[in-house]
Design a protein around this motif. Structure first.
Motif, PDB file in Angstrom:
ATOM      1  N   LEU A   1       0.641  -0.960   0.212  1.00  0.00           N
ATOM      2  CA  LEU A   1       0.073   0.136  -0.325  1.00  0.00           C
ATOM      3  C   LEU A   1       0.792   1.329   0.043  1.00  0.00           C
ATOM      4  O   LEU A   1       0.501   2.149  -0.688  1.00  0.00           O
ATOM      5  N   ARG A   2       2.208   1.319   0.773  1.00  0.00           N
ATOM      6  CA  ARG A   2       2.613   2.127   0.778  1.00  0.00           C
ATOM      7  C   ARG A   2       3.514   2.721  -0.441  1.00  0.00           C
ATOM      8  O   ARG A   2       3.786   3.823  -0.839  1.00  0.00           O
ATOM      9  N   LEU A   3       3.914   1.573  -1.255  1.00  0.00           N
ATOM     10  CA  LEU A   3       4.221   1.573  -2.710  1.00  0.00           C
ATOM     11  C   LEU A   3       3.557   1.954  -3.282  1.00  0.00           C
ATOM     12  O   LEU A   3       4.434   3.008  -4.459  1.00  0.00           O
ATOM     13  N   ASN A   4       2.138   2.007  -3.398  1.00  0.00           N
ATOM     14  CA  ASN A   4       1.476   1.420  -4.338  1.00  0.00           C
ATOM     15  C   ASN A   4       0.988   3.610  -4.513  1.00  0.00           C
ATOM     16  O   ASN A   4       1.144   4.449  -5.175  1.00  0.00           O
ATOM     17  N   SER A   5       0.924   4.304  -2.824  1.00  0.00           N
ATOM     18  CA  SER A   5       0.768   5.319  -2.813  1.00  0.00           C
ATOM     19  C   SER A   5       2.022   6.498  -3.277  1.00  0.00           C
ATOM     20  O   SER A   5       1.493   7.284  -4.363  1.00  0.00           O
ATOM     21  N   ALA A   6       3.562   6.279  -2.885  1.00  0.00           N
ATOM     22  CA  ALA A   6       3.940   7.036  -3.346  1.00  0.00           C
ATOM     23  C   ALA A   6       4.502   7.306  -5.106  1.00  0.00           C
ATOM     24  O   ALA A   6       4.709   7.481  -5.299  1.00  0.00           O
ATOM     25  N   TRP A   7       3.996   5.703  -5.382  1.00  0.00           N
ATOM     26  CA  TRP A   7       4.737   5.808  -6.979  1.00  0.00           C
ATOM     27  C   TRP A   7       3.117   5.957  -7.393  1.00  0.00           C
ATOM     28  O   TRP A   7       4.042   6.765  -8.718  1.00  0.00           O
ATOM     29  N   GLU A   8       2.403   6.445  -7.360  1.00  0.00           N
ATOM     30  CA  GLU A   8       1.126   6.738  -8.582  1.00  0.00           C
ATOM     31  C   GLU A   8       1.525   8.654  -7.556  1.00  0.00           C
ATOM     32  O   GLU A   8       0.733  10.089  -8.215  1.00  0.00           O
ATOM     33  N   SER A   9       2.104   8.984  -6.446  1.00  0.00           N
ATOM     34  CA  SER A   9       2.585  10.468  -6.231  1.00  0.00           C
ATOM     35  C   SER A   9       3.449  10.698  -6.703  1.00  0.00           C
ATOM     36  O   SER A   9       4.011  11.956  -6.075  1.00  0.00           O
ATOM     37  N   ARG A  10       4.220   9.981  -7.521  1.00  0.00           N
ATOM     38  CA  ARG A  10       6.142  10.281  -7.615  1.00  0.00           C
ATOM     39  C   ARG A  10       5.812  11.132  -8.400  1.00  0.00           C
ATOM     40  O   ARG A  10       4.742  11.847  -9.754  1.00  0.00           O
ATOM     41  N   ALA A  11       7.006  12.158  -8.737  1.00  0.00           N
ATOM     42  CA  ALA A  11       7.405  13.420  -9.433  1.00  0.00           C
ATOM     43  C   ALA A  11       7.474  13.365 -11.263  1.00  0.00           C
ATOM     44  O   ALA A  11       7.716  11.767 -11.209  1.00  0.00           O
ATOM     45  N   GLU A  12       7.097  14.107 -11.600  1.00  0.00           N
ATOM     46  CA  GLU A  12       7.628  13.830 -13.284  1.00  0.00           C
ATOM     47  C   GLU A  12       8.098  13.687 -13.440  1.00  0.00           C
ATOM     48  O   GLU A  12       8.977  14.306 -13.198  1.00  0.00           O
ATOM     49  N   GLY A  13       8.814  12.899 -14.623  1.00  0.00           N
ATOM     50  CA  GLY A  13      10.689  13.383 -15.184  1.00  0.00           C
ATOM     51  C   GLY A  13      11.093  12.254 -13.934  1.00  0.00           C
ATOM     52  O   GLY A  13      13.013  12.256 -14.791  1.00  0.00           O
ATOM     53  N   LEU A  14      11.005  11.268 -13.740  1.00  0.00           N
ATOM     54  CA  LEU A  14      11.973  10.639 -12.545  1.00  0.00           C
ATOM     55  C   LEU A  14      12.544   9.331 -13.892  1.00  0.00           C
ATOM     56  O   LEU A  14      11.876   8.585 -14.597  1.00  0.00           O
ATOM     57  N   PRO A  15      13.812   9.293 -13.523  1.00  0.00           N
ATOM     58  CA  PRO A  15      14.087   8.005 -14.328  1.00  0.00           C
ATOM     59  C   PRO A  15      14.248   6.171 -13.381  1.00  0.00           C
ATOM     60  O   PRO A  15      15.208   5.712 -13.842  1.00  0.00           O
ATOM     61  N   LEU A  16      12.907   6.820 -13.236  1.00  0.00           N
ATOM     62  CA  LEU A  16      12.531   4.947 -12.819  1.00  0.00           C
ATOM     63  C   LEU A  16      11.890   4.226 -13.474  1.00  0.00           C
ATOM     64  O   LEU A  16      10.512   5.369 -13.534  1.00  0.00           O
ATOM     65  N   ARG A  17      11.834   3.595 -13.728  1.00  0.00           N
ATOM     66  CA  ARG A  17      10.469   2.396 -14.681  1.00  0.00           C
ATOM     67  C   ARG A  17       9.640   1.995 -13.871  1.00  0.00           C
ATOM     68  O   ARG A  17       8.528   1.445 -14.518  1.00  0.00           O
TER      69      ARG A  17
END
Length: 384
Positions: free
Chosen positions: A228-244
């Motif tokens: 749940l924490r990971l899903n929330s962090a991924w959904e609210s991530r900043a634009e343009g991160l070098p993370l796929r």
């Protein structure tokens, strides 16, 4: 004559009713009003006890003024038969009504003894604590390392008491193997741990459990919380991160977790790694090298050797040009958030600054100066 007798009897009856009504109102006020207790106490109700025994204990401790009113009030509220075994915090000034509610409501004990298993980065500690009712703070009674020491007798005694509470406290930055081993050592838990959960997928937190709770089920609860924490962090991530993928965010968060214990630095540390990924630079972070050596099953306990920094493993970020293939620990909420939304900086270097934190730099020249300062601090500490 008969009229006089009837009149007098009626008068006495009316007076009696008034007195009875007044007595009931007085008793009700006594039951509901602030109690005489000057300081909080811990009231223990034994299994199989009754309201009479409880009222005597409360009178002896100065928590109530009249045991009969306490029992009558419990009867009137239809709670006399709902008494629960356990240890209950009785605050200063608690009314009889509030005390009756506390000992009949059910649920976990609110004071008394607590056994906490702390799964930390360097060791597991079993801690026996008692709540001081006056301060509302727990005080340690005994502690030991369940992976290296025999359990003291007092722990077994407390585990035999039905109102003892249990808690698993999982620190940020521990590995999944460490958590699994820590749970195996907790004697109040049941069931087997057939396999170690995926690295990074257990949520560091404090989990209240009951005696006999299943280890595998608890690990499942930890995994659900981390997902749940990971899903929330991924959904609210900043634009343009070098993370796929969310998995790459989890890997980066685990590195951030192991690189700094200073909360205010997480965003800056995250920015260094994001900048390096964007520029195609190797991450060159020691915790990943250590994980390649230990696989999360031990604490290295020494500095890294130059040969280890050069040895190729999937986790050696001095050699590989990207993120390692898996997380290197279980990151907490703050590190997940830092990985998802790093500070906006031009930093590509950092080194310890001697204060517990780090000195950050944008250029190699500046970084080398920071490294020289750190070497001086190390030398001074060695000479001291």
């Amino acid at each position: 004559m008969w009229r006089s007798i009837a009149s007098n009897t009626l008068t006495l009856l009316i007076v009696g009713l008034f007195l009875l009504g007044g007595l009931i109102l007085w008793g009700q006020r006594q039951y509901e009003t602030t109690g005489p207790l000057d300081a909080a106490i811990c009231l223990r109700v034994e299994r199989g006890s009754n309201m009479k025994a409880v009222s005597r204990d409360l009178e002896a401790q100065g928590a109530i003024t009249n045991g009969m009113i306490f029992r009558l009030g419990a009867d009137y509220d239809d709670k006399a038969g709902r008494l629960k075994a356990g240890s209950f915090l009785v605050p200063a000034g608690a009314s009889m009504e509030e005390i009756v509610d506390a000992v009949t409501r059910g649920g976990a004990s609110t004071c008394g003894t607590e056994i906490v298993y702390r799964i930390g980065v360097t060791r597991v500690t079993a801690q026996l604590r008692d709540l001081d009712p006056e301060t509302g703070q727990f005080a340690e009674v005994a502690a030991f390392d369940p992976l290296a020491e025999d359990e003291p007798g007092v722990f077994a005694e407390k585990r035999a008491e039905p109102d003892t509470r249990y808690r698993i406290a999982m620190a940020e930055g521990v590995t999944s193997w460490q958590v699994a081993e820590g749970l195996k050592a907790a004697k109040f838990l049941a069931g087997d741990v057939d396999e170690v959960p995926p690295e990074g997928m257990l949520a560091p937190d404090s989990y209240e459990v009951t005696a006999g709770a299943d280890r595998a089920a608890l690990l499942g609860q930890m995994q659900e919380a981390q997902q749940l924490r990971l899903n929330s962090a991924w959904e609210s991530r900043a634009e343009g991160l070098p993370l796929r993928t969310p998995e790459e965010l989890l890997i980066l968060a685990s590195i951030i977790e192991k690189e700094t214990g200073v909360p205010e630095e997480r965003g800056a540390v995250a920015s260094v790694f994001v900048n390096r990924l964007e520029q195609g630079m190797r991450l060159q972070t020691d915790p990943t090298v250590i994980y390649g050596i230990t696989k999360g099953k031990a604490v290295l306990g020494r500095g890294l050797r130059q040969s280890e920094l050069r040895t190729r493993t999937p986790w050696n970020t001095y050699v590989i040009p990207a993120l390692p293939p898996t997380p290197i620990a279980n990151p907490g909420q703050a590190s997940l958030e830092a990985a998802a939304d790093p500070d906006s900086t031009s930093y590509v270097f950092f080194v310890a600054d001697g204060s517990g934190g780090h000195a950050f730099a944008e250029t190699l020249e500046e970084h080398n100066r920071n490294v020289a300062k750190w070497r001086e601090i190390e030398a001074q500490r060695a000479s001291d």
